[in-house]
Design a protein around this motif. Sequence first.
Motif, PDB file in Angstrom:
ATOM      1  N   SER A 226       8.581 115.164  34.647  1.00 30.43           N
ATOM      2  CA  SER A 226       8.522 116.755  34.677  1.00 30.43           C
ATOM      3  C   SER A 226       9.880 117.091  35.605  1.00 30.43           C
ATOM      4  N   HIS A 227      10.155 116.554  36.767  1.00 30.07           N
ATOM      5  CA  HIS A 227      10.908 117.366  37.605  1.00 30.07           C
ATOM      6  C   HIS A 227      12.279 116.318  37.928  1.00 30.07           C
TER       7      HIS A 227
ATOM      8  N   GLY B  36       7.998 113.719  39.655  1.00 28.28           N
ATOM      9  CA  GLY B  36       7.246 114.828  39.179  1.00 28.28           C
ATOM     10  C   GLY B  36       6.065 114.151  38.064  1.00 28.28           C
ATOM     11  N   LYS B  37       5.441 114.910  37.306  1.00 26.83           N
ATOM     12  CA  LYS B  37       4.519 114.632  36.397  1.00 26.83           C
ATOM     13  C   LYS B  37       4.769 113.735  35.286  1.00 26.83           C
TER      14      LYS B  37
END
Length: 378
Positions: free
Chosen positions: A219-220, A259-260
């Motif tokens: 995600s990031h 991230g996720k």
Amino acid sequence: RLESLSALLGGSIAVDSPGEGQPVEMNTKFKLYPDLKTAGRGISIKIAVPDDNKISATGAPIMYRGIEIGQITDLSLSEGRENVVASAAIQPAFSDFLNSGSKFVLEEAELSLTGMKNIANLVTGNFLTLVPGEGEKARRFTAIRKNEFSQEQEKSVAIRLTSNNSFGLDVGTQLLYKGIAVGSIIHVGLVDGVGTGSDKHEVFMDALIDNEYAHLIKSHNRFFVTGSATAELTESGLSVTVPPAKQLLTGSISFVSEGKSEARTDYQLFQSKSLAEIAKFNQSGSKTLSLFASELPSISKGSPLLYRNLQVGSISDFQLADGGVRIKVTIENRYTHLLNKHTVFWNRSGVEVDASLSGISIKAAPVKTLIQGGIAFD
């Protein structure tokens, strides 16, 4: 390929009967061809092919596992002129492959500074490969490009990178993770962005990540341009980094996996690793700030807003105000976490000279700010 023993000894004539044919009268004349390939006969099918396919309209092969099983006999436009349609003849022995689930894949030549693929296609034209599938009998198909087929087969994951510049990168640019190629760029183009005027459009790069590395896309993630030589002045001296020749010639994109595990479809592409590191949040858009000065510094519209010599925004406007000048500054949302109530802004234009009894100290701003001016903050 050998015919039956009797045909080898005595010769023979073969015939095929297309499904759409009509009965004929006695003594109807037909042309006798030296072989099936010359006759261009077989099971007649239609294949919608991509634009700019570079397929020869006469004799381009249709392959299955390296064996030629048919040929393109003609190229024409569809009835409404929306698509290019190839007429083809498939050898009757492979009729069981012509099902609704079968795929025709366009095999294209790839010639770059890093290598060659299907180089013979540059002379003979591209060709189609048949990938058999299940389903009902079919005679109309749609050909797809190799990267689309890989994505359909779940061999890769599609993501999109956006930026305000292509940085000279093009189709075929590799995506690297810790120096290992995990994917590549398959398409580059323009898309409407969030700005206005000349800044309205953004560059997008569609990329495919090999399925075995899909878990690295989180995600990031932050993507940044690499592949060019860099130099950095440190306390120990001048540090010069030169990537491998292959990356130096073609450029590359690297990324940080953070991230996720839920991957996004759209990510920002940063010009450098330094800008990627300080961009804590993957937020699009920008924020406008107002600065007040007693007089206008050596700046103009478009001059950079710098954070430790890295451009994170620009000067958008300025106007006279009571007792001075009001300057409007635009900073990208992904860098707004650098601002707080203690933030200080100063003029970063030109050359600073400090003369004292101990000598003269000269400090020059980056070349871009020498020309355009700039404002810095910390």
